[in-house]
Design a protein around this motif. Structure first.
Motif, mmCIF file in Angstrom:
data_model
loop_
_atom_site.group_PDB
_atom_site.id
_atom_site.type_symbol
_atom_site.label_atom_id
_atom_site.label_comp_id
_atom_site.label_asym_id
_atom_site.label_seq_id
_atom_site.Cartn_x
_atom_site.Cartn_y
_atom_site.Cartn_z
ATOM 1 N N LEU A 1 53.105 -35.377 82.121
ATOM 2 C CA LEU A 1 54.247 -36.265 81.903
ATOM 3 C C LEU A 1 55.564 -35.528 82.134
ATOM 4 C CD1 LEU A 1 53.029 -38.334 78.806
ATOM 5 C CD2 LEU A 1 53.713 -39.260 81.037
ATOM 6 N N ALA A 2 55.623 -34.273 81.728
ATOM 7 C CA ALA A 2 56.848 -33.495 81.941
ATOM 8 C C ALA A 2 57.154 -33.378 83.432
ATOM 9 C CB ALA A 2 56.705 -32.113 81.309
ATOM 10 N N ARG A 3 56.113 -33.153 84.246
ATOM 11 C CA ARG A 3 56.327 -33.059 85.696
ATOM 12 C C ARG A 3 56.744 -34.403 86.281
ATOM 13 N NH1 ARG A 3 51.402 -30.310 85.351
ATOM 14 N NH2 ARG A 3 50.319 -32.117 86.248
ATOM 15 N N GLN A 4 56.104 -35.468 85.827
ATOM 16 C CA GLN A 4 56.385 -36.787 86.382
ATOM 17 C C GLN A 4 57.757 -37.307 85.977
ATOM 18 O OE1 GLN A 4 52.944 -38.716 84.729
ATOM 19 N NE2 GLN A 4 51.747 -38.506 86.614
ATOM 20 N N LEU A 5 58.177 -37.027 84.748
ATOM 21 C CA LEU A 5 59.433 -37.585 84.240
ATOM 22 C C LEU A 5 60.638 -36.719 84.562
ATOM 23 C CD1 LEU A 5 58.109 -38.769 80.752
ATOM 24 C CD2 LEU A 5 58.551 -40.196 82.768
ATOM 25 N N GLY A 6 60.435 -35.440 84.787
ATOM 26 C CA GLY A 6 61.517 -34.561 85.193
ATOM 27 C C GLY A 6 62.508 -34.242 84.088
ATOM 28 N N GLN A 7 63.698 -33.861 84.510
ATOM 29 C CA GLN A 7 64.713 -33.375 83.573
ATOM 30 C C GLN A 7 65.195 -34.453 82.614
ATOM 31 O OE1 GLN A 7 66.016 -30.227 82.953
ATOM 32 N NE2 GLN A 7 64.189 -29.690 84.149
ATOM 33 N N ASP A 8 65.099 -35.718 83.016
ATOM 34 C CA ASP A 8 65.565 -36.789 82.124
ATOM 35 C C ASP A 8 64.817 -36.784 80.794
ATOM 36 O OD1 ASP A 8 67.359 -37.664 83.975
ATOM 37 O OD2 ASP A 8 66.174 -39.379 84.665
ATOM 38 N N ALA A 9 63.594 -36.256 80.800
ATOM 39 C CA ALA A 9 62.774 -36.304 79.589
ATOM 40 C C ALA A 9 63.080 -35.177 78.608
ATOM 41 C CB ALA A 9 61.292 -36.257 79.969
ATOM 42 N N VAL A 10 63.737 -34.134 79.080
ATOM 43 C CA VAL A 10 63.985 -32.962 78.243
ATOM 44 C C VAL A 10 64.886 -33.330 77.068
ATOM 45 C CG1 VAL A 10 64.945 -30.629 78.169
ATOM 46 C CG2 VAL A 10 63.666 -31.401 80.187
ATOM 47 N N GLY A 11 64.415 -33.051 75.885
ATOM 48 C CA GLY A 11 65.198 -33.315 74.678
ATOM 49 C C GLY A 11 65.131 -34.741 74.167
ATOM 50 N N ARG A 12 64.520 -35.651 74.966
ATOM 51 C CA ARG A 12 64.485 -37.055 74.534
ATOM 52 C C ARG A 12 63.067 -37.597 74.333
ATOM 53 N NH1 ARG A 12 67.719 -40.859 78.290
ATOM 54 N NH2 ARG A 12 66.853 -42.342 76.777
ATOM 55 N N THR A 13 62.056 -36.823 74.660
ATOM 56 C CA THR A 13 60.688 -37.316 74.545
ATOM 57 C C THR A 13 59.835 -36.381 73.701
ATOM 58 O OG1 THR A 13 59.960 -36.192 76.571
ATOM 59 C CG2 THR A 13 60.785 -38.455 76.798
ATOM 60 N N ARG A 14 58.876 -36.978 73.021
ATOM 61 C CA ARG A 14 57.842 -36.220 72.316
ATOM 62 C C ARG A 14 56.511 -36.893 72.573
ATOM 63 N NH1 ARG A 14 55.361 -36.251 67.015
ATOM 64 N NH2 ARG A 14 56.750 -37.878 66.215
ATOM 65 N N VAL A 15 55.547 -36.125 73.051
ATOM 66 C CA VAL A 15 54.216 -36.656 73.335
ATOM 67 C C VAL A 15 53.316 -36.379 72.146
ATOM 68 C CG1 VAL A 15 52.254 -36.613 74.910
ATOM 69 C CG2 VAL A 15 54.570 -36.224 75.793
ATOM 70 N N THR A 16 52.641 -37.428 71.673
ATOM 71 C CA THR A 16 51.757 -37.280 70.518
ATOM 72 C C THR A 16 50.419 -37.933 70.799
ATOM 73 O OG1 THR A 16 51.576 -37.653 68.110
ATOM 74 C CG2 THR A 16 52.563 -39.419 69.406
ATOM 75 N N ALA A 17 49.364 -37.359 70.239
ATOM 76 C CA ALA A 17 48.027 -37.941 70.388
ATOM 77 C C ALA A 17 47.883 -39.123 69.442
ATOM 78 C CB ALA A 17 46.956 -36.892 70.087
ATOM 79 N N ALA A 18 47.404 -40.241 69.968
ATOM 80 C CA ALA A 18 47.247 -41.439 69.137
ATOM 81 C C ALA A 18 46.150 -42.314 69.725
ATOM 82 C CB ALA A 18 48.564 -42.214 69.055
#
Length: 367
Positions: free
Chosen positions: A49-66
């Motif tokens: 997801l970090a590769r796909q979303l790029g810099q826009d995701a830095v600091g604004r996303t958190r990936v959690t298992a659910a």
């Protein structure tokens, strides 16, 4: 005002695109809920997801298992922070088994609704559903709650049942049910990176593995792209837009029929030298009684090419005998001037790309 949006199924075909759209159009923090059986799988999904979303995701996303099929899903999420929930997690195969549909699509939605009820600052609970939660209805289908009209497959049933649980919470929760069409391409270019019954059926026709066309030729088929659908969902998450039930689909007047789609598909096929060399003719229309007889006969030939071909088509084919027109008045009112892809142009470009890529066997550029 900045809030926090929880997206279930955030690494899925639509979930990932919705995540990217919300990063680009808004300032919410995003909690991306994904299924992961262990830390290694979770880390792999975080990296992807970090590769796909790029810099826009830095600091604004958190990936959690659910895993919403489990009772302890979402326990590590602070309910006080959540202002919006987009429920995109589901098994979307038309041939999904009943127990899996129950466990993932229905029970998972029940658990998510219970979680939403604990979110004191929630402004929207949006569930992604399907137009075919309408089941065996015919005629005009309005943006309203459905009763049980019977269903063609377990997928349709499970999405209707999940809707029913969510709509029971209207009055207590800010609910939206967003019913989606059949997505046949990523965008207007016709590129396909996720295949479904539409593509698989065309593949059978192209290679001469299916010579009959089940369905009523006048049946409208509501088709769209991931780009259009993502834009619509993003629009309907706007706090200024009222909750409710929305059909995210082209206007009825801009919806192609089964006959029209088959005509454009074979017009494209017949321009291809490889198809012409096989000398295949267009499929013969097949009435419902004859189709049922054919399915019964194919069951006696399990493992053979006829059974394999029909088994890939039959979970949805019965819908093609149930003409229905999906009204989208609420969508048009909420999104003035919206433009859905032209169905004929979209079908043509998609068929061209399917042939060029040999249904994904030749590498396509991944968005």
């Amino acid at each position: 005002m900045r809030g926090t949006t929880l997206i279930t199924g955030a690494d899925g075909y639509l979930g990932r695109r919705l995540t990217a759209a919300l990063l680009a159009d808004g300032d919410d923090d995003l909690i991306l809920a994904v299924r992961a059986k262990d830390n290694a799988e979770l880390t792999a999904k975080q990296d992807r997801l970090a590769r796909q979303l790029g810099q826009d995701a830095v600091g604004r996303t958190r990936v959690t298992a659910a895993d919403l099929s489990l009772d302890d899903a979402l326990l590590d999420i602070d309910t006080r922070a959540i202002t919006r929930i987009v429920h995109a997690a589901a098994v979307t195969r038309f041939n999904v088994e009943r127990d899996i549909a129950q466990r993932v699509n229905v029970d998972g939605t029940v658990r998510l609704r219970a979680f939403a009820a604990r979110c004191d600052n929630l402004q929207r609970l949006a569930m992604l559903s399907t137009l075919y939660a309408a089941g065996r209805r015919r005629g005009d289908i309005h943006e309203e709650r459905f009763d049980d009209a019977g269903f063609v497959n377990h997928y349709e049933w499970s999405k209707w049942a999940a809707e029913d649980h969510v709509l029971d919470a209207v009055g207590d929760l800010p609910v939206s049910v967003l019913r989606l069409p059949t997505l046949i391409a990523d965008d207007d270019s016709g590129q396909v990176t996720q295949y479904n019954a539409f593509h698989n059926t065309l593949k059978l026709f192209y290679y001469g593995l299916l010579s009959l066309l089940p369905g009523d030729g006048t049946t409208p088929l509501s088709l769209a792209t991931a780009t259009f659908t993502t834009s619509a969902v993003t629009r309907l998450l706007d706090p200024a837009i009222a909750g409710g039930i929305y059909h995210i689909c082209p206007d009825p007047a801009d919806t192609a029929t089964l006959d029209q789609l088959i005509d454009i598909a074979f017009t494209v096929f017949e321009r291809d030298a490889g198809f012409r060399r096989r000398g295949l003719i267009r499929p013969l229309p097949c009435d419902q009684e004859s189709f049922e007889d054919l399915l019964d006969a194919a069951d006696l030939l399990r493992g053979g090419p006829i059974h394999q071909s029909l088994s890939s088509v039959s979970p949805f084919a019965h819908q093609l005998y149930l003409p229905k027109t999906f009204r989208n008045d609420a969508l048009r009112a909420a999104w003035p001037g919206y433009a859905a892809p032209d169905p004929i142009a979209l079908a043509e470009t998609t068929c061209i790309r399917l042939i060029e890529s040999k249904w994904g066997r030749r590498t396509q550029e991944t968005p």
